[in-house]
Design an enzyme around this catalytic site. Structure first.
Site, PDB file in Angstrom:
ATOM      1  N   HIS A 265       0.832  -1.205   0.000  1.00 32.47           N
ATOM      2  CA  HIS A 265       0.000   0.000   0.000  1.00 32.47           C
ATOM      3  C   HIS A 265       0.858   1.244   0.000  1.00 32.47           C
ATOM      4  CE1 HIS A 265       0.130   1.270   4.324  1.00 32.47           C
ATOM      5  NE2 HIS A 265       0.151  -0.008   4.613  1.00 32.47           N
ATOM      6  N   GLU A 309      -5.340   1.705   2.014  1.00 30.86           N
ATOM      7  CA  GLU A 309      -5.240   0.493   2.837  1.00 30.86           C
ATOM      8  C   GLU A 309      -5.559   0.840   4.285  1.00 30.86           C
ATOM      9  OE1 GLU A 309      -3.233  -2.475   5.544  1.00 30.86           O
ATOM     10  OE2 GLU A 309      -3.023  -0.314   5.443  1.00 30.86           O
ATOM     11  N   GLU A 310      -5.058   2.002   4.703  1.00 28.92           N
ATOM     12  CA  GLU A 310      -5.197   2.392   6.109  1.00 28.92           C
ATOM     13  C   GLU A 310      -6.652   2.672   6.490  1.00 28.92           C
ATOM     14  OE1 GLU A 310      -2.954   1.913   8.106  1.00 28.92           O
ATOM     15  OE2 GLU A 310      -0.988   2.231   7.210  1.00 28.92           O
ATOM     16  N   ASP A 338       3.901  -5.297   3.530  1.00 31.89           N
ATOM     17  CA  ASP A 338       3.390  -4.190   4.333  1.00 31.89           C
ATOM     18  C   ASP A 338       4.238  -4.106   5.604  1.00 31.89           C
ATOM     19  OD1 ASP A 338       1.946  -2.266   5.584  1.00 31.89           O
ATOM     20  OD2 ASP A 338       0.058  -3.377   5.670  1.00 31.89           O
ATOM     21  N   HIS A 437       2.251   4.045  13.079  1.00 28.67           N
ATOM     22  CA  HIS A 437       1.136   4.990  12.932  1.00 28.67           C
ATOM     23  C   HIS A 437       1.364   6.298  13.707  1.00 28.67           C
ATOM     24  CE1 HIS A 437      -2.078   1.990  11.262  1.00 28.67           C
ATOM     25  NE2 HIS A 437      -1.007   2.104  10.504  1.00 28.67           N
TER      26      HIS A 437
HETATM   27 ZN   LIG Z   1       0.560  -0.854   6.405  1.00 28.57          ZN
END
Ligand SMILES: [Zn+2]
Length: 504
Positions: A265, A309-310, A338, A437
């Protein structure tokens, strides 16, 4: 304008059709070999690519590459531009789709004391309530009967667990609560997603914020002691449809009925530039795609860089949804990457045979795991662990469509075990990626050795499968056994880079 699926598919087909008319490379190329493609992989190219993505993010006021943002659009343009500069080696297309973008901030005070970092839930409505009494919800708030009548107009408080966040929030909505606070059932943040911008049949959403376990338990204790607890809750955010793009590139050469596909992604979360998650996978594939361009292939090699994707695997889901059955049948194997350079890494190979986590995939998934395992053991001479094959990244939609899948990852917010620290070094009891994140997921967050090791492993896989699918065994119609827990019903909205629950 919100495009319908049909409009998007038509547009994508038009784009693909337009490129068929381009001239294929004419010069005779040497057939790819695993060792050559591995040796072509240079760490400086990985570093340069990662730096480029960081520069792209930091050139925008948002300083991120979240889907629908200028930083993500520049990422898409960069990837497509690099691929198009390879003398027509690839058919490159941008596949548009529309997805709901959401970004939230929360402020919560309990009895006038500010909660330092209340967490947010994607798709929460906005709202502001001051000096509002807090009412404890019975049990875990998964049943409507758990919500006492007294919760009407008040702030509901409920513990995380058992059912999706969306269920608790919707039941609070049905009970006419003003807002709901969900506190964690374990140490750490409780943030997640309601899974969809549109509430389900359980009821309307109300503004929602998250508390830590300790913060929640303190309120529970005060309420149990008969104290009145007053909360200030403010939710502010954006929820809107945005058009974004997957990048798809396929070799002009090779048998188009026998496709090996690699994906990662291209989007980050709002919090930062997303250089490990998932600049690492994106740049590995881009670098390898560029290296491949000087060779010929027997099987067609296709790369996908997924957007959104997130926000729940939206790009890969869209891509798979628009494939015809015949097109699905052409993809022999999909491999996903990923997070492959986590700072406190373990070298994970997706458990495609289900030997560790009990979830296997269509025929070829087990072989994909075994082939990676053999490569790491015999050629790279590196230890590996099996990582969960849960479908919680972009390979999930491929598995759901009956396409064999696999991949590599180096871990997200999970904690490294003692055993893993002995195998790979690094620190036991610390997250694989402490910046997962977060704003700190920048170029300094990369383990360059893991980045190189995994990128060479991917190079090896690209070359191996570009030559032949023999090592994948026969392609039989095996029905895979995959767990159907409560999280499975919410589709992939509970995705988590590296694996974990985000919807319950
Ligand atoms: Zn990821």
């Amino acid at each position: 304008m919100k495009l319908t699926l049909v409009q998007i598919t038509t547009l994508a087909l038009m784009l693909l059709a337009g490129q068929e008319t381009m001239a294929a490379p004419t010069k005779k190329q040497r057939l790819v070999e695993p060792k050559r493609l591995r040796n072509d992989l240079k760490v400086k190219d990985l570093r340069r690519g990662a730096q480029k993505l960081q520069d792209i993010a930091y050139a925008t006021k948002e300083r991120n590459r979240v889907f629908g943002s200028p930083g993500h659009q520049a990422t898409v343009d960069y990837i497509a531009g690099e691929l198009r500069s390879l003398g027509g080696y690839y058919d490159v297309s941008l596949q548009p789709f529309t997805a709901t973008y959401a970004e939230h901030s929360a402020e919560v005070s309990i009895d006038g004391e500010k909660i330092p970092k209340p967490s947010t839930f994607t798709y929460s409505p906005n709202g502001e309530f001051n000096d509002t009494p807090v009412v404890l919800v019975n049990n875990l708030g998964c049943e409507q009967a758990d919500f006492p009548a007294a919760v009407e107009g008040k702030v509901a408080l409920v513990k995380r667990g058992t059912c999706p966040f969306a269920t608790k929030v919707s039941r609070a909505g049905t009970a006419k609560a003003a807002a709901i606070l969900i506190y964690n059932n374990a140490p750490g943040d409780v943030s997640g997603t309601l899974g969809s911008a549109t509430p389900g049949p359980e009821g309307p959403y109300v503004p929602v914020a998250g508390l830590s376990q300790a913060e929640g338990e303190k309120v529970v204790a005060d309420l149990a002691a008969g104290k009145q607890v007053l909360a200030d809750v403010k939710l502010d955010g954006i929820v809107e449809d945005r058009t974004t793009y997957n990048v798809i590139a396929e070799t002009k050469g090779g048998n188009k009925d026998q496709v090996i596909m690699f994906g990662s992604h291209s989007d980050s979360v709002v919090a930062g530039p997303g250089i490990n998650d998932n600049g690492s996978g994106s740049i590995a594939l881009l670098t390898i795609a560029k290296n491949l361009a000087k060779y010929s292939v027997n099987n067609a090699v296709r790369f996908g860089w997924w957007s959104a994707e997130e926000y729940g695997l939206l790009g890969s889901e869209h891509y798979v949804a628009q494939l015809t059955q015949a097109q699905k049948d052409q993809i022999r194997l999909y491999l996903n990457f990923d997070m492959i350079a986590s700072p406190n890494y373990a070298l994970g190979v997706h458990d495609g045979d289900g030997s560790k986590f009990g979830q296997s995939g269509p025929a070829g998934s087990a072989e994909a795991e075994h082939n990676f395992a053999a490569y790491f053991k015999d050629i790279a001479k590196k230890p590996i662990i099996e990582s969960e094959f849960s479908g919680r990244s972009d390979y999930g939609p491929f598995l759901d469509a009956g396409i064999a899948a696999g991949g590599l990852d180096t871990g997200a917010e999970g904690l490294k075990t003692d055993e893993e620290a002995k195998l790979f070094g690094g620190e036991a009891g610390v997250a694989y990626d402490v910046n997962y994140h977060q704003a700190g997921d920048d170029i300094n967050n990369l383990a360059m050795d893991a980045f190189e090791i995994n990128s060479k492993a991917i190079s090896h896989a690209v070359a191996t499968y570009a030559l032949s699918f023999d090592s994948l065994g026969p392609k039989t119609k095996r029905v895979e056994k995959r767990a159907q827990g409560p999280e499975a019903s919410s589709k992939h909205s509970n995705h988590r880079c590296g694996g974990d629950l985000a919807a319950i």
